[in-house]
Design a protein around this motif. Sequence first.
Motif, mmCIF file in Angstrom:
data_model
loop_
_atom_site.group_PDB
_atom_site.id
_atom_site.type_symbol
_atom_site.label_atom_id
_atom_site.label_comp_id
_atom_site.label_asym_id
_atom_site.label_seq_id
_atom_site.Cartn_x
_atom_site.Cartn_y
_atom_site.Cartn_z
ATOM 1 N N ILE A 216 0.844 -1.202 0.000
ATOM 2 C CA ILE A 216 0.000 0.000 0.000
ATOM 3 C C ILE A 216 0.876 1.248 0.000
ATOM 4 O O ILE A 216 0.640 2.194 -0.761
ATOM 5 N N ARG A 220 1.105 4.080 -3.005
ATOM 6 C CA ARG A 220 0.815 5.482 -2.687
ATOM 7 C C ARG A 220 2.006 6.370 -3.053
ATOM 8 O O ARG A 220 1.846 7.448 -3.629
ATOM 9 N N SER A 221 3.219 5.894 -2.740
ATOM 10 C CA SER A 221 4.430 6.663 -3.029
ATOM 11 C C SER A 221 4.584 6.896 -4.530
ATOM 12 O O SER A 221 4.898 8.007 -4.968
ATOM 13 N N GLU A 224 2.022 9.455 -5.703
ATOM 14 C CA GLU A 224 2.411 10.811 -5.297
ATOM 15 C C GLU A 224 3.536 11.344 -6.186
ATOM 16 O O GLU A 224 3.529 12.515 -6.582
ATOM 17 N N ILE A 236 -3.894 11.825 -1.537
ATOM 18 C CA ILE A 236 -4.159 10.404 -1.787
ATOM 19 C C ILE A 236 -4.489 9.699 -0.474
ATOM 20 O O ILE A 236 -3.751 9.811 0.507
ATOM 21 N N GLY A 238 -5.923 5.908 1.283
ATOM 22 C CA GLY A 238 -6.307 4.507 1.123
ATOM 23 C C GLY A 238 -7.797 4.396 1.396
ATOM 24 O O GLY A 238 -8.336 5.124 2.234
ATOM 25 N N PHE A 266 -7.749 3.227 -3.638
ATOM 26 C CA PHE A 266 -7.267 4.558 -3.267
ATOM 27 C C PHE A 266 -8.248 5.619 -3.760
ATOM 28 O O PHE A 266 -8.970 5.411 -4.737
ATOM 29 N N ILE A 268 -8.239 9.792 -4.695
ATOM 30 C CA ILE A 268 -7.421 10.990 -4.915
ATOM 31 C C ILE A 268 -8.350 12.202 -4.965
ATOM 32 O O ILE A 268 -9.262 12.271 -5.796
#
Length: 714
Positions: A216, A220-221, A224, A236, A238, A266, A268
């Motif tokens: 996760i 996400r990283s 981004e 962002i 979860g 996710f 956004i």
Amino acid sequence: MIAEVTVDGLSKELSTYLDTARINQVRRAYYYAEQAHQGQTRRSGEPYVTHPLAVAHILAGLKLDHQSLMAAMLHDVIEDTGIPKDALEEQFGEAVAELVDGVSKLTQIEFRTRAEAQAENFQKMALAMSRDIRVILVKLADRLHNMRTLGHMPYAKRLRIATETLDIYAPIANRLGMHAIRTELEDLSFSAIHPMRSRFISKAVSKLRGSHQEIIAEIRSKLEEKLAERGLPGRIFGREKHLNSIYKKMKLKQKSFHEIMDVYAFRIITDSEDDCYRILGAVHSLYKPLPGRFKDYIAMPKANGYQSLHTTLFGMHVNIEIQIRTEEMEHIANNGIAAHWLYKNDQPDVSSVNQKRVDRWVKGLMEMRERADDSLEFITHVKEDLFPDEVYVFTPRGKIMELPRGATPVDFAYAIHTDIGNACVACRINRNLASLSQPLQSGQTVEIITAPGARPSAAWLGFVVTGKATSSIRHALKHQKRTESCELGRTLLNRSLKQLGYTYADLGEQQIAAVLKHNQMTSLDDLLSDIGLGNRMAYLVARQLVSGVGGEGDEHPVALKSDSADKDVITIQGTEGLLVRFASCCKPIPGDAVVGVMDSGNGMVIHSDTCPRLPNIDKHAERVTHLTWAKDITDEFAVELRVELERQRGAIAEIAKAVAFAEGNIARINVEEQNARMGVVSLEVHVQGRKHLARVMRRVKHVRAVTHISRVRY
């Protein structure tokens, strides 16, 4: 544990969007409720006023206006303390008193299940919403706090309230676009109805979340980084899967827990619609999108005003679900119609798209309320929106019937009563005659037409969807087959006895009992049924009855080709039922000379007496029964015609026109073979008899392109 709410804490929260004068009005309503409920406690032992205070706190989280909050404080005063509506109106104004009165009336409604929720009760709810939608918002907050504190209730009451919440209030919250409240209501209801399943799934989710933390974080990283690279604003998050949602997918889609949880979700949140589409392009460049899994709810919002972009990607060896929306869309997604009362500088600020949907839905309710004489139509509009997975239709007397989507009028008939289903012959939908196989739509009024002596058709099993209809039809057909086989067996046996010069009256009980014992039958009906099914020959049983058990002697020799056979022919009425059917090889029609052939286990098959597939009558006389047609038969029978014609433009249309002109009905048309000049057309036509067939053939023969027409017999 739920944090205790105080009036000071509430006031502090309200200060973020309400002015001091309005906050003071809310505080005054609290002190009034505190005094009115003095001495009353909840099952938990807490002072009763903690409940209305908690309800107001929930509404404050939705940033509702001061009148809604005042109504939340006072919503149980009329019902529980005996203070009249007039007193509240004098103290807090007409709008607040009307809201409190509306919520009080909703509280008195008890929905047991969706199927039992009757029109009158639902009309009260819909009327309350049409007068002021805030009534239902207060009621939803009231129900949410009750669900949060359900543990102090007896088990039976917990189950009833949780079922009612899942069946009625959660769908209403969904229709109003209030995602946050809907999901919490569903999860709390699920925990109350299935506590062990809820705990199991909850533990499994927590365990899985821990083991998937690295994946996760990495996804996400990367998201981004991609947004930063493109210079796109976006937060962002979860997205958690809810317990009830996981359970429903496991149950309905027959998926395992790990299949459902292998999808990483996710959300956004960005600044503008334009940014939403730019971010969509960015994430599609990062991971490959799955075909057919993109939904644009911004361009085409859902009925409840929900807007967002949905896409599913494949990356990191897993599926990644992403929702992209603006801050405003996020607020509307969570709070739905409640966003209408969000105040900024004393002015409502809400998406114009959502506002139009709110206004249109409420306006629709108001218009339907004005047509009070047709209350059923009024309720249907609301119910259709709330329960899209079911079909809600009405009986002519106004009772709501709940059926699965795809249900037909036959399902509806059996849902009313098995006898209605069995005797069903036709139906009216919204007062117009309709097909029995037509899938029903929510809001329709269905009237079933029955006839004495009518019986279910085996064809119904091909389109009914409810278990009750299926089992009832099968049971009725089994009983019908038994009845028909007995009747046919009795007719055949009686005819054979007449040929031997006897009648039933000449037979003694001992003779019948001896024959039953010899054939290992427990009753005469069983024996007659076996004859009707073609498992036993009527002539042989008749000889046993007349000559004595097992009698094969020549005391009463019979030849079925003698004159006596012709005097006792059986009359055919047309469509005879399950055990008498017409041969597909020769396709006999009224006017043709016909005979019946017993087919073991299946009854009688009617053939033309010149059919080459007939058994040798001399060798198998006991299987063959001479038949005659009744007069005035109106049923239609299939006939196959072979038409030879010259290839001309429009020739097929001319043939179809000729058949229709002769009042025939084309069931199938097929061009069998063609060359440059000539063609052969095969027609299956439904006619009433030989005279009607001759009329049809004469009309077709007059078509200029037709060179020859003949009936295909075998």
